[in-house]
Design a protein around this motif. Sequence first.
Motif, PDB file in Angstrom:
ATOM      1  N   ASP A   1       0.824  -1.206   0.000  1.00  0.00           N
ATOM      2  CA  ASP A   1       0.000   0.000   0.000  1.00  0.00           C
ATOM      3  C   ASP A   1       0.863   1.262   0.000  1.00  0.00           C
TER       4      ASP A   1
ATOM      5  N   LEU B   1       2.088   2.120  -3.597  1.00  0.00           N
ATOM      6  CA  LEU B   1       1.140   2.438  -4.675  1.00  0.00           C
ATOM      7  C   LEU B   1       1.154   3.912  -5.078  1.00  0.00           C
TER       8      LEU B   1
ATOM      9  N   VAL C   1      -6.257   3.929  -1.001  1.00  0.00           N
ATOM     10  CA  VAL C   1      -5.756   3.001   0.009  1.00  0.00           C
ATOM     11  C   VAL C   1      -6.476   3.234   1.332  1.00  0.00           C
TER      12      VAL C   1
ATOM     13  N   ALA D   1      -4.235   7.773  -5.307  1.00  0.00           N
ATOM     14  CA  ALA D   1      -3.865   6.426  -4.884  1.00  0.00           C
ATOM     15  C   ALA D   1      -3.812   6.323  -3.359  1.00  0.00           C
TER      16      ALA D   1
END
Length: 250
Positions: free
Chosen positions: A20, A23, A51, A47
């Motif tokens: 995560d 990303l 998350v 992004a």
Amino acid sequence: MTLDRHLVLEQLGGWRGMVDASLPTVAFIVANSIGDLRTAIWCALGAAVLVLLFRLVRRESLQQAFSGLFGVAVAVAIAAASGQARNYFVPGIIRNAVIGVVLLGSVPLRWPLVGVAAEFLAPSHLGSMAAHSLPGLRRRVDTARARLHHRPPPATAAPGERPADPEPERHWRDDPRVVRAYGWLTVMWALTFLLRVAVQTPLYLANEEELLGIASLALGLPVTAVALAITLWVVARLHRHRVETAATDT
């Protein structure tokens, strides 16, 4: 205020947490290569927010997602203010340099920080990485030691409560082998952080934005995975070493 190591382990997020965290950087690099800086900034922020929302929907810990969002916000703010995509990576370069220096500095003081973290998250005197059936083994070992030393058996926790970890009979820093192993692990982790600085700094100065992004990813999760695997292997051996030493002493 006391820290619960089990709670800290849950907050770290494991492999999912590391993925995560990567990303937003992936989104920034891809968007910047096919678009412009503005697009890259919004993709990175998007992004990070996705998350956070994904963890919220799954009712998972949000602490790491919030910290990741904050880090991305700082990075994109620097990039936006300067108008240069390469400055997105400045916070990471500075962070890696500081962590690497601090890790190295802890070794001569005989307080290797990898050892401090490992003994907090998984105390080696419990032998938790030396056996598969930890709860039963731990109770049997504690009860046997109490009988041998003519002490009352350890108190059991109430239903639904986690039993308290017993205190070590010998502090890990009193064992030269353990301190030495943790020292080398700390040096290894320090070098992984400083390697990123050594590779990314020349690319930053040369304004090689795409190569800088590729280096950030290549030296990120893959290198961390290798260092973590080595660390777990060494720590497992240290656990067995301390359990065997304790058994010999008793």
